[in-house]
Design a protein around this motif. Sequence first.
Motif, mmCIF file in Angstrom:
data_model
loop_
_atom_site.group_PDB
_atom_site.id
_atom_site.type_symbol
_atom_site.label_atom_id
_atom_site.label_comp_id
_atom_site.label_asym_id
_atom_site.label_seq_id
_atom_site.Cartn_x
_atom_site.Cartn_y
_atom_site.Cartn_z
ATOM 1 N N LEU A 108 0.837 -1.206 0.000
ATOM 2 C CA LEU A 108 0.000 0.000 0.000
ATOM 3 C C LEU A 108 0.869 1.253 0.000
ATOM 4 O O LEU A 108 0.597 2.215 -0.723
ATOM 5 C CB LEU A 108 -0.925 0.012 1.217
ATOM 6 C CG LEU A 108 -2.209 -0.790 1.098
ATOM 7 C CD1 LEU A 108 -2.923 -0.846 2.435
ATOM 8 C CD2 LEU A 108 -3.109 -0.193 0.044
ATOM 9 N N GLU A 109 1.938 1.249 0.790
ATOM 10 C CA GLU A 109 2.847 2.386 0.852
ATOM 11 C C GLU A 109 3.545 2.601 -0.489
ATOM 12 O O GLU A 109 3.643 3.727 -0.988
ATOM 13 C CB GLU A 109 3.881 2.155 1.948
ATOM 14 C CG GLU A 109 4.845 3.293 2.129
ATOM 15 C CD GLU A 109 5.874 2.999 3.216
ATOM 16 O OE1 GLU A 109 6.984 3.552 3.108
ATOM 17 O OE2 GLU A 109 5.575 2.223 4.148
ATOM 18 N N GLN A 110 4.017 1.521 -1.103
ATOM 19 C CA GLN A 110 4.713 1.622 -2.385
ATOM 20 C C GLN A 110 3.772 2.116 -3.486
ATOM 21 O O GLN A 110 4.149 2.966 -4.292
ATOM 22 C CB GLN A 110 5.317 0.275 -2.767
ATOM 23 C CG GLN A 110 6.472 -0.139 -1.888
ATOM 24 C CD GLN A 110 6.930 -1.563 -2.168
ATOM 25 O OE1 GLN A 110 6.285 -2.316 -2.883
ATOM 26 N NE2 GLN A 110 8.065 -1.929 -1.580
ATOM 27 N N LEU A 111 2.559 1.582 -3.525
ATOM 28 C CA LEU A 111 1.591 2.033 -4.527
ATOM 29 C C LEU A 111 1.250 3.501 -4.315
ATOM 30 O O LEU A 111 1.069 4.255 -5.280
ATOM 31 C CB LEU A 111 0.332 1.173 -4.482
ATOM 32 C CG LEU A 111 0.473 -0.241 -5.029
ATOM 33 C CD1 LEU A 111 -0.800 -1.042 -4.797
ATOM 34 C CD2 LEU A 111 0.826 -0.227 -6.502
ATOM 35 N N GLY A 112 1.158 3.935 -3.069
ATOM 36 C CA GLY A 112 0.903 5.348 -2.770
ATOM 37 C C GLY A 112 2.015 6.233 -3.298
ATOM 38 O O GLY A 112 1.756 7.300 -3.884
ATOM 39 N N LYS A 113 3.262 5.817 -3.132
ATOM 40 C CA LYS A 113 4.400 6.581 -3.646
ATOM 41 C C LYS A 113 4.372 6.650 -5.175
ATOM 42 O O LYS A 113 4.664 7.690 -5.771
ATOM 43 C CB LYS A 113 5.718 5.968 -3.182
ATOM 44 C CG LYS A 113 6.000 6.189 -1.719
ATOM 45 C CD LYS A 113 7.321 5.545 -1.324
ATOM 46 C CE LYS A 113 7.605 5.741 0.157
ATOM 47 N NZ LYS A 113 8.870 5.109 0.552
#
Length: 95
Positions: free
Chosen positions: A28-33
Amino acid sequence: MKIDSAMLEHLCELARLDLPQEERGEVLEQLGKILDYMEILNRLDTERVEPYDLAAEAVEGLRADVPGPSMDRAALLENAPRAQDGAYQVPRTVE
């Protein structure tokens, strides 16, 4: 656009991914970035930028598609472990 757990679940289902629960927070964090970066790119002014099409240049260097002589079938079959009716004979793969 913000990706939440429900959307991640939907994306995993569409991609047929079995994402372990302990990795979902990191994903989720990587996709947000990634989406944040795409938003920055969307804000760039590209009005006066000419499209660049490399594919058109590559086509010019290809040779003409002209049929030529093929190899002798008998010579090719000499290397075959087994041949039948002028073709390679291979083990059956579908029963």
